[in-house]
Design a protein around this motif. Structure first.
Motif, PDB file in Angstrom:
ATOM      1  N   GLU A  19       0.658  -1.224  -0.107  1.00 55.91           N
ATOM      2  CA  GLU A  19       0.055   0.081   0.061  1.00 55.91           C
ATOM      3  C   GLU A  19       0.810   1.271  -0.074  1.00 55.91           C
ATOM      4  OE1 GLU A  19      -2.867   0.103   3.012  1.00 55.91           O
ATOM      5  OE2 GLU A  19      -3.791   1.895   2.009  1.00 55.91           O
ATOM      6  N   ALA A  20       1.965   1.337   0.661  1.00 61.12           N
ATOM      7  CA  ALA A  20       2.775   2.628   1.010  1.00 61.12           C
ATOM      8  C   ALA A  20       3.484   2.833  -0.277  1.00 61.12           C
ATOM      9  CB  ALA A  20       3.702   2.390   1.966  1.00 61.12           C
TER      10      ALA A  20
ATOM     11  N   THR B 241       3.189   7.101  -0.665  1.00 63.63           N
ATOM     12  CA  THR B 241       3.116   7.419   0.795  1.00 63.63           C
ATOM     13  C   THR B 241       4.669   7.128   0.840  1.00 63.63           C
ATOM     14  OG1 THR B 241       0.998   6.953   1.244  1.00 63.63           O
ATOM     15  CG2 THR B 241       2.535   6.813   3.102  1.00 63.63           C
TER      16      THR B 241
ATOM     17  N   SER C 169       6.866   9.821  -0.795  1.00 66.80           N
ATOM     18  CA  SER C 169       6.697  11.264  -0.339  1.00 66.80           C
ATOM     19  C   SER C 169       7.289  11.568   1.061  1.00 66.80           C
ATOM     20  CB  SER C 169       5.138  11.194  -0.112  1.00 66.80           C
ATOM     21  OG  SER C 169       4.856  12.586   0.451  1.00 66.80           O
ATOM     22  N   PHE C 170       7.181  10.455   1.823  1.00 64.21           N
ATOM     23  CA  PHE C 170       7.895  10.702   2.963  1.00 64.21           C
ATOM     24  C   PHE C 170       9.375  10.446   3.021  1.00 64.21           C
ATOM     25  CE2 PHE C 170      10.344   7.859   6.127  1.00 64.21           C
ATOM     26  CZ  PHE C 170      10.156   8.542   7.287  1.00 64.21           C
TER      27      PHE C 170
ATOM     28  N   MET D 236      10.244  14.022   1.391  1.00 63.99           N
ATOM     29  CA  MET D 236      10.004  15.255   2.414  1.00 63.99           C
ATOM     30  C   MET D 236      10.870  15.168   3.448  1.00 63.99           C
ATOM     31  SD  MET D 236       7.648  17.013   0.509  1.00 63.99           S
ATOM     32  CE  MET D 236       6.916  18.074   1.784  1.00 63.99           C
TER      33      MET D 236
ATOM     34  N   THR E  46       6.360   0.763  11.123  1.00 64.62           N
ATOM     35  CA  THR E  46       5.424   2.011  10.907  1.00 64.62           C
ATOM     36  C   THR E  46       4.551   1.971   9.473  1.00 64.62           C
ATOM     37  OG1 THR E  46       7.444   3.335   9.956  1.00 64.62           O
ATOM     38  CG2 THR E  46       6.837   3.668  12.215  1.00 64.62           C
ATOM     39  N   GLY E  47       4.757   1.029   9.027  1.00 63.19           N
ATOM     40  CA  GLY E  47       4.327   0.617   7.785  1.00 63.19           C
ATOM     41  C   GLY E  47       4.568   1.098   6.598  1.00 63.19           C
TER      42      GLY E  47
ATOM     43  N   HIS F 116      -0.098   6.773  13.886  1.00 60.15           N
ATOM     44  CA  HIS F 116       1.161   7.069  13.342  1.00 60.15           C
ATOM     45  C   HIS F 116       1.369   5.695  12.046  1.00 60.15           C
ATOM     46  CE1 HIS F 116       5.572   6.872  13.412  1.00 60.15           C
ATOM     47  NE2 HIS F 116       5.307   7.865  12.681  1.00 60.15           N
TER      48      HIS F 116
ATOM     49  N   THR G 199      -0.551   6.877   8.943  1.00 64.13           N
ATOM     50  CA  THR G 199       0.163   7.983   8.139  1.00 64.13           C
ATOM     51  C   THR G 199       1.198   7.439   7.083  1.00 64.13           C
ATOM     52  OG1 THR G 199       1.819   8.448   9.770  1.00 64.13           O
ATOM     53  CG2 THR G 199      -0.269   9.574  10.182  1.00 64.13           C
ATOM     54  N   HIS G 200       1.702   6.419   7.491  1.00 62.04           N
ATOM     55  CA  HIS G 200       2.950   5.876   6.646  1.00 62.04           C
ATOM     56  C   HIS G 200       2.601   4.762   5.853  1.00 62.04           C
ATOM     57  CE1 HIS G 200       5.491   8.820   8.413  1.00 62.04           C
ATOM     58  NE2 HIS G 200       5.534   8.238   9.528  1.00 62.04           N
ATOM     59  N   GLU G 201       1.687   4.103   6.104  1.00 65.10           N
ATOM     60  CA  GLU G 201       1.193   3.094   5.335  1.00 65.10           C
ATOM     61  C   GLU G 201       0.314   3.137   4.373  1.00 65.10           C
ATOM     62  OE1 GLU G 201       0.823  -0.598   7.741  1.00 65.10           O
ATOM     63  OE2 GLU G 201       0.854  -1.919   6.078  1.00 65.10           O
ATOM     64  N   GLU G 202      -0.560   3.945   4.672  1.00 65.34           N
ATOM     65  CA  GLU G 202      -1.765   4.049   4.046  1.00 65.34           C
ATOM     66  C   GLU G 202      -1.716   4.873   2.595  1.00 65.34           C
ATOM     67  OE1 GLU G 202      -4.939   6.315   5.819  1.00 65.34           O
ATOM     68  OE2 GLU G 202      -6.711   5.538   4.643  1.00 65.34           O
ATOM     69  N   ALA G 203      -2.188   4.802   1.548  1.00 62.20           N
ATOM     70  CA  ALA G 203      -2.080   5.330   0.426  1.00 62.20           C
ATOM     71  C   ALA G 203      -2.928   6.420   0.390  1.00 62.20           C
ATOM     72  CB  ALA G 203      -2.085   4.591  -0.978  1.00 62.20           C
ATOM     73  N   THR G 204      -2.822   7.490  -0.291  1.00 57.64           N
ATOM     74  CA  THR G 204      -3.725   8.560  -0.577  1.00 57.64           C
ATOM     75  C   THR G 204      -4.979   8.162  -1.455  1.00 57.64           C
ATOM     76  OG1 THR G 204      -2.085  10.254  -0.118  1.00 57.64           O
ATOM     77  CG2 THR G 204      -4.078  11.036  -1.211  1.00 57.64           C
TER      78      THR G 204
ATOM     79  N   GLN H 236      -5.880  10.581   2.861  1.00 55.80           N
ATOM     80  CA  GLN H 236      -5.873   9.134   3.639  1.00 55.80           C
ATOM     81  C   GLN H 236      -7.028   9.044   4.562  1.00 55.80           C
ATOM     82  OE1 GLN H 236      -1.736  10.357   5.313  1.00 55.80           O
ATOM     83  NE2 GLN H 236      -1.213   7.922   4.473  1.00 55.80           N
TER      84      GLN H 236
ATOM     85  N   ARG I  95       2.041  12.162   6.825  1.00 54.97           N
ATOM     86  CA  ARG I  95       2.240  11.471   5.808  1.00 54.97           C
ATOM     87  C   ARG I  95       3.636  11.926   5.215  1.00 54.97           C
ATOM     88  NH1 ARG I  95       1.173  11.940   0.190  1.00 54.97           N
ATOM     89  NH2 ARG I  95       1.196  10.165  -0.802  1.00 54.97           N
ATOM     90  N   ASN I  96       4.084  12.835   5.106  1.00 57.81           N
ATOM     91  CA  ASN I  96       5.569  13.033   4.646  1.00 57.81           C
ATOM     92  C   ASN I  96       6.336  13.952   5.544  1.00 57.81           C
ATOM     93  OD1 ASN I  96       4.594  15.642   3.882  1.00 57.81           O
ATOM     94  ND2 ASN I  96       3.894  15.018   1.897  1.00 57.81           N
ATOM     95  N   HIS I  97       5.806  14.190   6.571  1.00 60.69           N
ATOM     96  CA  HIS I  97       6.615  14.712   7.539  1.00 60.69           C
ATOM     97  C   HIS I  97       6.597  16.383   7.130  1.00 60.69           C
ATOM     98  CE1 HIS I  97       8.068  10.942   9.438  1.00 60.69           C
ATOM     99  NE2 HIS I  97       6.908  11.284   9.959  1.00 60.69           N
ATOM    100  N   SER I  98       6.025  16.848   6.518  1.00 61.19           N
ATOM    101  CA  SER I  98       6.238  18.210   5.898  1.00 61.19           C
ATOM    102  C   SER I  98       6.264  19.141   7.226  1.00 61.19           C
ATOM    103  CB  SER I  98       5.226  18.624   4.746  1.00 61.19           C
ATOM    104  OG  SER I  98       3.854  18.980   5.330  1.00 61.19           O
TER     105      SER I  98
END
Lengths: 403, 438
Positions: A181-182, A192, A195-196, A199, A335-336, B310, B313-318, B325, B372-375
């Motif tokens: 998924e990520a 994701t 993007s992580f 960024m 953290t996925g 948490h 935020t990192h695993e789920e796709a938009t 998300q 999600r991207n720690h902006s």
């Protein structure tokens, strides 16, 4: 440009020296070639995730749903698994307080689920020693990329590019990761993981610089493509948009140099015109400490607003690709960000399609495509900085590339 | 015949041959014409500061209002706070700067938000405010944990953390236990135990200077920290020997139930309401004027699920159609609901013409624009409450690219902290947000 951009005691003199060659940043009068430099401000794996592209049942389960299958593969009984998972619901978080699934016990089991000579070892550093969970991989028709092996439409494992509709596109990294998924997304809807990653590092990682040089870059014709790394990170405006027309100093580190390729511009699109180009650049510890693409290809669009965006692709070493993801181990798996890391490794291995080992036949690299975006920039070539410093002290000019 | 009304007046009568008395609620006639001070003494009602740190940001595109300035409407994700909108200021466009230093996700921005400094070198802003408005209270500040950890973002210095209290029962006992002096009690008797403790500490004070002369600079720093704590204890002991100022709205709450520690979002909401009420009582009785709470750390999850906020935020796709998300959205909205419940707890404690919330400014902070991207750009920030009229409210202030520290600077200045700048490097600012000052 401010003198303060230059380090140390040579600042003022270096400024004077570079001022003489300042025009060379954007144009090379001697050869009357037009030169444009860009700074890359966005970098991500190119994904083209579509509904149904992972076949029946959809994408791979989330990490929390992979624990039980993992425990079963390790030989735990149903009762033991129940106990472990029950404790997983009220474990300690990173701060020592009651938290989520990350119990010490479950975490330890997952971290050491690899077996070497029957003994538990770190699963993220020894992913091949973990039983392959057989993650699902992309079965869809489309992926961004390039026809790297030249097989074209005859290549049964290849994709069709959704932009160019070229068939025979090799992008097995997308196939391997695209049902996690990520890693799912599109060029417009970035995934994701990337993007992580981008960024988190964009403000500190030294920027990649792209220079195009040709007779007239607004017309079709041959072009020289250079890629190198700067000493400074990309610059962004307060709202996070890329800042164009900033000046960057080229890194003289030899590991970032030598990326000069023959290319061509046609209808405002830049491509590589070499069969055996190889890109090698340093990047960032968080993403790829070193980045290699064999059979290097590009497809960049020169936009009316002066920016450049598009794809780069080629064969990337498996170990480089996996360990860039796996280096943080539990942090990324837990953290996925990279669920089922050993499974990802096995998927890459199963999908690998490049660089066969002459002895074993094992494929050592995997076809991959990345998406980048860049805005106009100025570059102070490393050679000129070295020369300017030498002039400042009245000494011998060292060879560019020395540090 | 006229009867003089005051806060201590009780209605007396007889019941079954015995005398009974019933206290009066806080009546407007007890206060001055503005409702800001006690009519009898002229003493101003206190102003307060609260810090609420909600990790993991909001969903981009779901919280910035269309309109800038006064009269804005909450966007989707903040609609749960609609009942407080007129008392809220919402800030968009703010930024944390790293200045080329590594991005330690969920850490660097928290440090910058709470201390103004990358690396977290100084006191958190609540400590600085507490030094001004909380010195005369029993508790200079109270830190509560909504999910069972003793973790706290409040600190006196880089190394001196004010730990959070995870137990409502323990907090109740600390505030309303034996050492509690009802400020409205007719009689006041200094606690002999306190007098004894103070007498023990007094001679120690005389030996400090001698000791400090004999140790190294680093040990002297440690002694300074130690003696600072000791002096605070002395001050508190001294205060407890004085009759406290009357607090018209003060009453002692009934005993509370113990919290269910954990990170299940429903439990956290329950804990929040309990802690919110306790803090409201504590502030109404002027036991403290500063509090800290934190929510949304890495383990927050729904009941029966091991999938945390948490991780989501990192695993789920938009979601391509929705543009955000989905599961993260649900977590954020849940956390905002918890914040609303907390505000409701403060608002339910009436004080003068308003409530405890009205005499407080609650600073809602977070660590990322998009978890999600720690902006670090377009990071949301809220203030709720006017601190007794020190702040204008009901505005959406768009400050694109401005340091996050601007709000912190402004709040500290309005609360009396004598600073003209706050933060370091690109996070430093001397630009007060004058639009929000009353």
């Amino acid at each position: 440009m401010k003198a303060g951009n230059f380090p140390g005691k040579w600042a003022a003199l270096a400024y004077a020296g570079l001022g003489i060659t300042g025009l060379a940043f954007t144009a090379a009068p001697a050869s009357a070639l037009e030169s444009r430099t860009y700074v890359m401000w966005w970098f991500a794996q190119a994904a083209y995730s579509q509904d149904g592209d992972c076949g029946p049942g959809g994408i791979n389960p989330k990490m929390v749903d992979q624990f039980v299958p993992n425990l079963k593969r390790l030989g735990y009984t149903g009762q033991q698994i129940e106990e472990i998972m029950k404790s997983g619901g009220r474990g300690d978080d990173d701060d020592g307080g009651p938290g989520g699934w990350e119990t010490q016990k479950l975490r330890q089991i997952m971290e050491t689920r690899a077996r070497v000579e029957g003994k538990p070892v770190n699963a993220f550093m020894h992913p091949a020693a973990v039983i392959d969970p057989m993650l699902k991989t992309v079965v869809g028709k489309y992926a961004y990329g390039f026809n790297l092996d030249g097989k074209g439409a005859d290549d049964a494992t290849a994709f069709e590019d959704p932009q160019t509709h070229e068939k025979g596109v090799d992008n097995q990294l997308f196939r391997a990761l695209g049902c996690v998924e990520a890693y799912r997304g599109t060029l417009e809807n970035d995934n994701t993981y990337w993007s992580f990653m981008w960024m988190s590092q964009k403000d500190v990682t030294p920027a990649w610089l792209i220079t195009l040089e040709g007779e007239d870059l607004s017309k079709d014709g041959p072009v020289t493509i250079s890629m190198t790394r700067a000493l400074e990170p990309p610059r962004y405006n307060g709202g996070g948009d890329p800042r164009a027309d900033m000046t960057f100093r080229e890194d003289s580190d030899p590991r970032t140099r030598g990326n000069v390729f023959k290319g061509q511009i046609k209808n405002g699109v830049v491509t590589i015109a070499e069969d055996s180009a190889h890109l090698h650049l340093m990047q960032d510890q968080l993403t790829y400490p070193e980045f290699d693409l064999g059979k290097f290809h590009v497809r960049w669009t020169l936009n009316a607003d002066g920016s450049l965006n598009g794809l780069i692709g080629g064969y990337q070493p498996i170990d480089q690709t996996y360990f860039a993801i796996g280096q943080s181990g539990q942090v990324r798996e837990g953290t996925g960000l990279a669920p089922e890391l050993p499974g990802i490794y096995h998927a890459m291995r199963r999908m690998a399609d490049g660089e066969p080992d002459p002895k074993t036949g094992l494929r050592l690299s995997i076809s991959a495509t990345y998406h980048l975006k860049a805005v106009p920039a100025f570059m102070v070539p490393a050679k000129e900085m070295v020369e300017a410093r030498a002039r400042a002290v009245g000494g011998v000019t060292p060879t560019a590339g020395s540090r | 015949m006229s009867t003089k009304l005051d806060r201590r007046m009780v209605l007396r009568g007889t019941l079954a041959g015995g005398v009974v008395s019933v206290g009066l609620p806080m009546l407007e006639c007890f206060l001055n014409s503005n409702g800001t001070a006690l009519a009898a003494t002229g003493a101003a009602l206190p102003v307060r500061f609260g810090s609420w740190f909600q990790h993991l940001g909001l969903n981009p595109g779901m919280w910035v209002p269309d309109k800038i300035g006064a009269g804005y409407q909450h966007n989707t994700q903040l609609k749960v706070l609609d009942e407080f909108r007129d008392r809220t200021n919402l800030f968009s466009g703010l930024k944390f700067s790293l200045d080329g230093r590594p991005h330690e996700t969920h850490t660097s921005s928290v440090q910058i938000a709470t201390t103004g400094i990358y690396g977290g070198g100084g006191p958190s802003l609540d400590s600085s405010i507490a030094d001004v408005i909380g010195q005369r209270n029993r508790f200079r500040s109270l830190e509560v944990s909504l999910y069972g950890s003793r973790r706290s973002l409040s600190r006196r210095s880089a190394t001196s953390i004010n730990p959070a209290e995870p137990s409502p029962v323990a907090l109740y006992t600390r505030i309303f236990g034996q050492e509690f002096q009802d400020p409205n009690a007719a009689d006041f008797k200094p606690d002999p135990m306190v007098m004894a403790r103070q007498s023990v500490l007094s001679p120690i004070a005389d030996r400090r200077q001698d000791l400090e002369k004999k140790v190294s600079a680093s040990d002297k720093r440690l002694l300074d920290e130690y003696f600072t704590g000791l002096r605070e204890m002395e001050q508190k002991l001294a205060q407890s020997l004085e009759k406290p100022a009357p607090m018209p709205s003060c009453s002692v709450p009934g005993q509370v139930k113990e919290a269910k520690p954990g990170t299940v979002i429903d439990d956290v909401e329950t804990n929040t309401i309990v802690f919110g009420k306790l803090l409201a009582y504590a502030m109404a009785c002027d036991q403290t004027r500063v509090f800290n709470a934190e929510v949304g750390s890495q383990g927050l999850r729904h009941a029966g699920s091991t999938f945390t906020w948490h991780t989501a935020t990192h695993e789920e796709a938009t979601d391509e159609k929705l543009g955000y998300q989905k599961e993260v959205y649900a977590f954020v909205t849940g956390a905002n609901k918890i914040f609303a419940a907390f505000l409701r707890s403060l608002d339910s404690m009436k004080e003068g013409p308003g409530s405890v919330l009205d005499r407080t400014i609650v600073l809602w902070q977070t660590d990322h624009g998009d978890a999600r991207n720690h902006s670090l750009e377009n990071v949301p920030l809220l203030t709720v409450g006017s601190a007794g009229g020190r702040f204008k409210t009901g505005m959406h202030l768009s400050l694109p690219g401005d340091p996050y520290a601007r709000v912190s600077l402004t709040v500290q200045q309005a609360m009396g902290v004598p600073i003209s700048t706050w933060g370091d490097r690109s996070n430093q600012t001397s630009k007060t947000i004058t639009e929000m000052l009353a």
